[in-house]
Design a protein around this motif. Structure first.
Motif, mmCIF file in Angstrom:
data_model
loop_
_atom_site.group_PDB
_atom_site.id
_atom_site.type_symbol
_atom_site.label_atom_id
_atom_site.label_comp_id
_atom_site.label_asym_id
_atom_site.label_seq_id
_atom_site.Cartn_x
_atom_site.Cartn_y
_atom_site.Cartn_z
ATOM 1 N N LEU A 94 0.831 -1.204 0.000
ATOM 2 C CA LEU A 94 0.000 0.000 0.000
ATOM 3 C C LEU A 94 0.870 1.262 0.000
ATOM 4 N N ARG A 95 1.936 1.238 0.804
ATOM 5 C CA ARG A 95 2.849 2.377 0.893
ATOM 6 C C ARG A 95 3.499 2.639 -0.465
ATOM 7 N N THR A 96 3.892 1.576 -1.174
ATOM 8 C CA THR A 96 4.521 1.727 -2.479
ATOM 9 C C THR A 96 3.576 2.414 -3.460
ATOM 10 N N VAL A 97 2.325 1.977 -3.495
ATOM 11 C CA VAL A 97 1.342 2.591 -4.398
ATOM 12 C C VAL A 97 1.118 4.054 -4.008
ATOM 13 N N PHE A 98 1.006 4.332 -2.722
ATOM 14 C CA PHE A 98 0.800 5.699 -2.245
ATOM 15 C C PHE A 98 1.955 6.598 -2.697
ATOM 16 N N ILE A 99 3.183 6.151 -2.495
ATOM 17 C CA ILE A 99 4.362 6.949 -2.859
ATOM 18 C C ILE A 99 4.408 7.178 -4.367
ATOM 19 N N LEU A 100 4.148 6.137 -5.142
ATOM 20 C CA LEU A 100 4.179 6.287 -6.597
ATOM 21 C C LEU A 100 3.105 7.260 -7.083
ATOM 22 N N ALA A 101 1.925 7.189 -6.486
ATOM 23 C CA ALA A 101 0.817 8.047 -6.930
ATOM 24 C C ALA A 101 0.953 9.476 -6.419
ATOM 25 N N ARG A 102 1.183 9.628 -5.130
ATOM 26 C CA ARG A 102 1.136 10.969 -4.539
ATOM 27 C C ARG A 102 2.454 11.724 -4.584
ATOM 28 N N LEU A 103 3.566 11.021 -4.474
ATOM 29 C CA LEU A 103 4.845 11.723 -4.456
ATOM 30 C C LEU A 103 5.503 11.765 -5.829
ATOM 31 N N GLU A 104 5.336 10.707 -6.604
ATOM 32 C CA GLU A 104 5.955 10.668 -7.923
ATOM 33 C C GLU A 104 4.982 11.049 -9.028
ATOM 34 N N GLY A 105 3.689 11.195 -8.700
ATOM 35 C CA GLY A 105 2.704 11.663 -9.650
ATOM 36 C C GLY A 105 2.352 10.685 -10.759
ATOM 37 N N LYS A 106 2.544 9.409 -10.512
ATOM 38 C CA LYS A 106 2.239 8.405 -11.536
ATOM 39 C C LYS A 106 0.747 8.093 -11.559
ATOM 40 N N THR A 107 0.274 7.695 -12.730
ATOM 41 C CA THR A 107 -1.120 7.288 -12.872
ATOM 42 C C THR A 107 -1.259 5.840 -12.413
ATOM 43 N N TYR A 108 -2.487 5.407 -12.212
ATOM 44 C CA TYR A 108 -2.713 4.025 -11.789
ATOM 45 C C TYR A 108 -2.290 3.043 -12.878
ATOM 46 N N VAL A 109 -2.417 3.435 -14.116
ATOM 47 C CA VAL A 109 -1.958 2.589 -15.221
ATOM 48 C C VAL A 109 -0.442 2.411 -15.134
ATOM 49 N N GLU A 110 0.281 3.522 -14.920
ATOM 50 C CA GLU A 110 1.744 3.461 -14.807
ATOM 51 C C GLU A 110 2.165 2.649 -13.584
ATOM 52 N N ILE A 111 1.453 2.822 -12.484
ATOM 53 C CA ILE A 111 1.767 2.067 -11.269
ATOM 54 C C ILE A 111 1.550 0.581 -11.519
#
Length: 169
Positions: A120-137
């Protein structure tokens, strides 16, 4: 987007604008400031009209700046000591209490994030801090897009619960 050659405009219209502004009962240095501000507006305006309207645009801008100047002057007449008027304007800088509170909130948020399960933390960091889309994640982690989304929802829920709990304490 239209671009004007400001150097040519400045050489062509500066003296006429200065005379125009000085006729509004302004000192020469204030008139000069307003003319400079007029050209500054031209430089910083993202979309200008066609160059055929340059003269009317410059004079209208100068007139508006003169009006703004007199409005400010009128407001300052209500202040007993105009030189000190800006001392009483609210400061945008945060107070020491706000800084301390914000730092405490950040510590709570960091603790909440650290307490999340790794996926969950990995997805949060990728989405909120790195600005990635859910597709990219999803592509990066090798999971379906919907799984990335649902993990983010779960992470946000847990972080909100932890922050609410820390707020009550």
């Amino acid at each position: 987007m239209t671009h004007w050659d400001v150097n040519i405009l400045f050489r062509t219209y500066r003296s006429r604008l200065l005379h125009f502004v000085q006729r509004r009962k302004l000192s020469w240095h204030m008139a000069d400031d307003i003319v400079q501000d007029t050209f500054l507006r031209v430089v910083t305006t993202p979309s200008l009209p066609d160059p055929q309207f340059a003269q009317s645009y410059l004079f209208r801008t100068a007139q508006n700046l003169v009006i703004d100047h007199f409005r400010r002057e009128r407001i300052l007449t209500f202040v007993q000591e105009p030189d000190k008027a800006f001392e009483f304007v609210a400061d945008d800088a945060p107070s020491p209490e706000q800084i301390a509170w914000s730092r405490q909130e950040l510590r709570h948020l960091q603790a909440s994030l650290n307490a999340l399960p790794k996926n969950l933390r990995t997805v949060f960091i990728l989405a909120r801090l790195e600005g990635k889309t859910y597709v990219e994640i999803g592509e990066q982690l090798g999971i379906p897009t919907q799984t990335a989304f649902s993990r983010m929802v779960r992470a946000l829920t847990l972080v909100k619960e932890a922050m609410d709990k820390s707020e009550k304490n």
